[in-house]
Enzyme design. Structure first.
Site, PDB file in Angstrom:
ATOM      1  CB  ILE A  57      -0.961   0.003   1.219  1.00 33.71           C
ATOM      2  CG1 ILE A  57      -1.772  -1.309   1.251  1.00 33.71           C
ATOM      3  CG2 ILE A  57      -1.885   1.209   1.164  1.00 33.71           C
ATOM      4  CD1 ILE A  57      -2.568  -1.593  -0.010  1.00 33.71           C
ATOM      5  CE  LYS A  58       3.889   4.564  -5.236  1.00 27.59           C
ATOM      6  NZ  LYS A  58       3.758   5.103  -6.584  1.00 27.59           N
ATOM      7  CB  VAL A  59       0.633   5.472   2.935  1.00 27.55           C
ATOM      8  CG1 VAL A  59      -0.020   6.437   3.892  1.00 27.55           C
ATOM      9  CG2 VAL A  59      -0.047   4.109   3.001  1.00 27.55           C
TER      10      VAL A  59
END
Ligand code: E4P
Length: 214
Positions: A82-84
């Site tokens: 997951i890119k945050v």
């Protein structure tokens, strides 16, 4: 150094995967907007081509929403990470993802202090955007050097992904600096192996081979 490809284009990913040097994929909303089909189908297909980490980005701005979105994204395939974004809400979410055993890529990193915080928050990867820093008159690769030093100083496990790569020079410098990963657009991946002296040498060897007795 690991090689990721920075695209959501399935044809490009298939081609790069054939070279046997592809370790993962990074996508973002802009890259997905350039492709036809539902983003989940595209991500599912990408994950079936590349067994390594495939980054999918959340678009919520607050931590709770990021975590809900991220949980949904991880259902697409086992290798989704997951890119945050590197924001206050983002670091809260990174801590929550870590507690759930979900891997994260801290994206849109433009300063060493952002990199320090996301490492403390437990991000699996951090993505310094070198090309975008160069675009505004900074030296993007200086940020990579700083992050590598800071992470080594404190033995942080967070891995540095050199992102927003524009040229083969960025890849070369990333390798010299000891960055863990370079995420590279297809156009630049394609240029990495090319050298005019290699082509010229092949032509000359082929011409001479014709003169060899067989
Ligand atoms: C990284 O993960 C991003 O998708 C990407 O490298 C952004 O690059 P850009 O600055 O060329 O959009």
């Amino acid at each position: 150094m690991k090689f990721f490809i920075d695209t959501a284009n399935v044809e490009q990913i298939r081609e790069a995967a054939k070279w046997g040097v592809l370790d993962g994929v990074t996508t973002n909303p802009t890259l997905l907007s350039r492709e036809k089909g539902s983003f989940k189908d595209i991500l599912r297909e990408i994950c079936s081509i590349v067994p390594g980490p495939v980054s999918a980005e959340v678009v919520s701005l607050e931590a709770g929403g990021m975590v809900s979105e991220g949980r949904e994204l991880t259902k697409i395939a086992d290798n989704i990470i997951i890119k945050v974004p590197c924001t206050t809400e983002g670091i809260k979410a990174m801590g929550m993802f870590k507690a759930e055993g979900i891997q994260t890529n801290a994206t849109l990193c433009f300063s060493p202090n952002q990199g320090l915080l996301v490492a403390k928050a437990g991000a699996t990867y951090v993505s310094p955007f070198v090309g975008r820093l160069d675009d505004v008159g900074h030296r993007g690769m200086d940020l990579v050097a700083d992050l590598v030093t800071i992470y080594n100083n404190y033995s942080f496990a967070t891995q540095v992904i050199v992102a927003s790569i524009r040229s083969v020079q960025h890849v070369y410098e990333a390798a010299l600096m000891g960055a863990d990963v370079a995420t590279i657009p297809f156009k630049v991946v394609d240029q990495l192996i090319k050298h005019p002296l290699t082509d010229k040498g092949i032509q000359s060897f082929l011409a001479d081979w014709e003169k060899v007795e067989k």
